[in-house]
Design a protein around this motif. Structure first.
Motif, PDB file in Angstrom:
ATOM      1  N   ILE A 159       0.788  -1.157  -0.026  1.00 52.40           N
ATOM      2  CA  ILE A 159       0.039  -0.043   0.104  1.00 52.40           C
ATOM      3  C   ILE A 159       0.992   1.190   0.061  1.00 52.40           C
ATOM      4  N   LEU A 160       2.142   1.312   0.941  1.00 55.03           N
ATOM      5  CA  LEU A 160       2.700   2.265   0.781  1.00 55.03           C
ATOM      6  C   LEU A 160       3.426   2.497  -0.365  1.00 55.03           C
ATOM      7  N   ILE A 161       4.070   1.716  -1.011  1.00 56.65           N
ATOM      8  CA  ILE A 161       4.961   1.602  -2.320  1.00 56.65           C
ATOM      9  C   ILE A 161       4.173   2.171  -3.340  1.00 56.65           C
ATOM     10  N   VAL A 162       2.519   2.047  -3.281  1.00 56.67           N
ATOM     11  CA  VAL A 162       1.862   2.406  -4.600  1.00 56.67           C
ATOM     12  C   VAL A 162       1.613   4.081  -4.194  1.00 56.67           C
ATOM     13  N   THR A 163       1.577   4.223  -3.080  1.00 57.28           N
ATOM     14  CA  THR A 163       1.215   5.812  -2.552  1.00 57.28           C
ATOM     15  C   THR A 163       2.429   6.787  -2.633  1.00 57.28           C
ATOM     16  N   ILE A 164       3.218   6.350  -1.802  1.00 55.41           N
ATOM     17  CA  ILE A 164       4.414   7.264  -1.269  1.00 55.41           C
ATOM     18  C   ILE A 164       5.396   7.628  -2.491  1.00 55.41           C
ATOM     19  N   PRO A 165       5.826   6.795  -3.154  1.00 56.56           N
ATOM     20  CA  PRO A 165       6.466   7.419  -4.442  1.00 56.56           C
ATOM     21  C   PRO A 165       5.893   8.311  -5.106  1.00 56.56           C
ATOM     22  N   VAL A 166       4.614   7.724  -5.598  1.00 57.94           N
ATOM     23  CA  VAL A 166       3.909   8.568  -6.740  1.00 57.94           C
ATOM     24  C   VAL A 166       3.693   9.885  -6.157  1.00 57.94           C
ATOM     25  N   LEU A 167       2.972   9.981  -5.087  1.00 56.79           N
ATOM     26  CA  LEU A 167       2.680  11.573  -4.387  1.00 56.79           C
ATOM     27  C   LEU A 167       3.750  12.225  -3.858  1.00 56.79           C
ATOM     28  N   THR A 168       4.944  11.743  -3.753  1.00 51.34           N
ATOM     29  CA  THR A 168       6.074  12.462  -3.329  1.00 51.34           C
ATOM     30  C   THR A 168       6.695  13.231  -4.557  1.00 51.34           C
ATOM     31  N   VAL A 169       6.812  12.117  -5.429  1.00 52.81           N
ATOM     32  CA  VAL A 169       7.448  12.744  -6.831  1.00 52.81           C
ATOM     33  C   VAL A 169       6.436  13.766  -7.434  1.00 52.81           C
ATOM     34  N   TYR A 170       4.986  13.508  -7.464  1.00 49.24           N
ATOM     35  CA  TYR A 170       4.064  14.368  -8.167  1.00 49.24           C
ATOM     36  C   TYR A 170       4.059  15.784  -7.349  1.00 49.24           C
ATOM     37  N   ILE A 171       3.986  15.748  -6.066  1.00 55.75           N
ATOM     38  CA  ILE A 171       3.950  17.158  -5.361  1.00 55.75           C
ATOM     39  C   ILE A 171       5.275  17.663  -5.642  1.00 55.75           C
ATOM     40  N   SER A 172       6.318  16.789  -5.479  1.00 58.59           N
ATOM     41  CA  SER A 172       7.828  17.654  -5.876  1.00 58.59           C
ATOM     42  C   SER A 172       7.866  18.313  -7.112  1.00 58.59           C
ATOM     43  N   LEU A 173       7.144  17.823  -8.152  1.00 57.15           N
ATOM     44  CA  LEU A 173       7.363  18.160  -9.679  1.00 57.15           C
ATOM     45  C   LEU A 173       6.706  19.558  -9.674  1.00 57.15           C
ATOM     46  N   ILE A 174       5.323  19.653  -9.115  1.00 58.30           N
ATOM     47  CA  ILE A 174       4.481  20.581  -9.167  1.00 58.30           C
ATOM     48  C   ILE A 174       5.215  21.592  -8.263  1.00 58.30           C
ATOM     49  N   LEU A 175       5.541  21.659  -7.228  1.00 57.01           N
ATOM     50  CA  LEU A 175       6.139  22.659  -6.378  1.00 57.01           C
ATOM     51  C   LEU A 175       7.510  23.190  -7.320  1.00 57.01           C
ATOM     52  N   ALA A 176       8.415  22.373  -7.734  1.00 55.88           N
ATOM     53  CA  ALA A 176       9.556  22.686  -8.343  1.00 55.88           C
ATOM     54  C   ALA A 176       9.334  23.595  -9.648  1.00 55.88           C
ATOM     55  N   TYR A 177       8.349  22.978 -10.224  1.00 55.84           N
ATOM     56  CA  TYR A 177       7.863  23.713 -11.553  1.00 55.84           C
ATOM     57  C   TYR A 177       7.399  25.349 -11.228  1.00 55.84           C
ATOM     58  N   LEU A 178       6.481  25.239 -10.319  1.00 60.79           N
ATOM     59  CA  LEU A 178       6.054  26.504  -9.813  1.00 60.79           C
ATOM     60  C   LEU A 178       7.021  27.485  -9.458  1.00 60.79           C
ATOM     61  N   LEU A 179       7.997  27.148  -8.606  1.00 57.72           N
ATOM     62  CA  LEU A 179       9.271  27.895  -8.276  1.00 57.72           C
ATOM     63  C   LEU A 179      10.070  28.299  -9.341  1.00 57.72           C
ATOM     64  N   ILE A 180      10.398  27.331 -10.047  1.00 58.13           N
ATOM     65  CA  ILE A 180      11.078  27.737 -11.399  1.00 58.13           C
ATOM     66  C   ILE A 180      10.517  28.658 -12.317  1.00 58.13           C
ATOM     67  N   ASN A 181       9.272  28.414 -12.491  1.00 51.04           N
ATOM     68  CA  ASN A 181       8.574  29.223 -13.537  1.00 51.04           C
ATOM     69  C   ASN A 181       7.711  30.421 -13.325  1.00 51.04           C
ATOM     70  N   LYS A 182       7.270  30.508 -11.975  1.00 49.67           N
ATOM     71  CA  LYS A 182       6.288  31.870 -11.628  1.00 49.67           C
ATOM     72  C   LYS A 182       7.200  32.742 -11.054  1.00 49.67           C
ATOM     73  N   GLY A 183       8.623  32.700 -11.148  1.00 44.66           N
ATOM     74  CA  GLY A 183       9.317  33.711 -10.664  1.00 44.66           C
ATOM     75  C   GLY A 183       9.145  34.468  -9.218  1.00 44.66           C
ATOM     76  N   TYR A 184       8.709  33.569  -8.388  1.00 45.35           N
ATOM     77  CA  TYR A 184       8.624  33.955  -6.898  1.00 45.35           C
ATOM     78  C   TYR A 184      10.023  34.854  -6.320  1.00 45.35           C
ATOM     79  N   PHE A 185       9.728  35.860  -5.789  1.00 47.75           N
ATOM     80  CA  PHE A 185      10.732  36.455  -5.160  1.00 47.75           C
ATOM     81  C   PHE A 185      11.661  35.784  -3.948  1.00 47.75           C
ATOM     82  N   GLU A 186      10.631  34.736  -3.261  1.00 47.92           N
ATOM     83  CA  GLU A 186      10.928  34.108  -2.152  1.00 47.92           C
ATOM     84  C   GLU A 186      11.480  32.837  -2.603  1.00 47.92           C
TER      85      GLU A 186
END
Length: 312
Positions: A89-116
């Motif tokens: 159960i954990l191997i189906v959820t944790i890697p997928v959710l961790t990578v998915y959330i990390s990709l979205i956050l990384a994309y936003l921080l790179i492409n949105k140009g936030y000052f912080e």
């Protein structure tokens, strides 16, 4: 009598041999402490575990050779299969959710140009520098039924859980472990994906913008395909960590309630060092089975997605 050119060549050859010898000696003296440490603390224990798995031994009394009896007992052990089911159960959820959330956050921080951006990177990475026990204790306070933050937030928005203990109910205990496990890993992969995204030529995004592509399209059509090799490695490390790790379960629930959060690593630990059981032979057999599982996970992960890296 040798000519000056021959003498010069011989002298250069002697210097090169001496230089090569010095390099080899340097590498030898630099590597051998680590190599000895690897032999003593990694390779030797693994080899000994193979031998222990053939014994009935509690660590104190005389060991008794039982052959494959521990493995036969292991495959008949319903508690071991229950722990493995929780791992699945954990191997189906944790890697997928961790990578998915990390990709979205990384994309936003790179492409949105936030000052912080630099501040956000530090904030996201903080869980990775905290000890597992600190994170586990933090989330145990969040999930507490009497004064936990989660119940407090739910009460503010109109959902009164009274004194509900999220880690004390078989229905919610395993799922309550997902947020701390994901939260502790997201920060590292945000930093990794951000650095990888910086290497993607801006011209690709500019061309996509001219064609009317929004951020979602650019993320899934450009960014993710180009980061596939890195994503595959991230999923591999997270999957192996799910099977090997059990620190959060040990601290937060100790496998309870009623074994609902017990994973195979924790079950092996309990068999070897538990308060009621000290069966090193049986625990070693579970360790050998876990080793086979990790190899299978590695082979399966290697087949996820295309191995051909995209070029730009």
């Amino acid at each position: 009598m040798a000519s000056p050119e021959t003498t010069s060549r011989a002298h250069k050859g002697s210097l090169m041999k001496k230089s090569d010898m010095q390099k080899r000696l340097f590498v030898l003296f630099a590597v051998w402490p680590c190599f000895i440490g690897y032999l003593l603390f990694n390779l030797y224990p693994n080899i000994v575990s193979v031998y222990y798995s053939l014994l009935e031994w509690n660590g104190i009394s005389e060991a008794k050779f039982v052959g494959l009896f521990n493995f036969v007992s292991m495959f008949k052990d319903e508690y071991m299969w229950r722990a493995l089911y929780h791992n699945l159960i954990l191997i189906v959820t944790i890697p997928v959710l961790t990578v998915y959330i990390s990709l979205i956050l990384a994309y936003l921080l790179i492409n949105k140009g936030y000052f912080e951006v630099k501040i956000y990177r530090i904030l996201f990475f903080i869980p990775n520098i905290l000890a597992a026990i600190v994170i586990a204790l933090l989330w145990s306070f969040i999930y507490d039924g009497s004064y936990g933050m989660l119940n407090g937030i739910l009460k503010v928005i109109g959902i009164d859980m009274k004194e509900y203990y999220w880690l004390g109910d078989e229905r919610t205990a395993l799922w309550a472990l997902l947020p701390p496990l994901i939260w502790s890993g997201v920060g590292l992969y945000v930093v990794i994906f951000m650095n990888a995204m910086k290497s993607i030529p801006p011209s690709l995004y500019e061309a996509a913008v001219l064609e009317g592509a929004n951020h979602t399209t650019r993320l899934f059509k450009i960014t993710i395909p180009l980061l596939t090799p890195i994503i595959r490695v991230g999923i591999l490390f997270l999957s192996l960590g799910v099977f090997k790790g059990f620190e959060f379960m040990l601290i937060l629930t100790n496998g309870g309630p009623s074994g609902s959060t017990e994973v195979i690593g924790l079950y092996m630990f309990s068999m070897a060092f538990g308060s009621t059981s000290h069966n090193y032979g049986y625990a070693s057999a579970i360790g050998m089975f876990l080793f086979v599982i990790l190899i299978v996970v590695k082979l399966v992960t290697d087949r996820i997605g295309s191995k051909d890296s995209l070029e730009y």
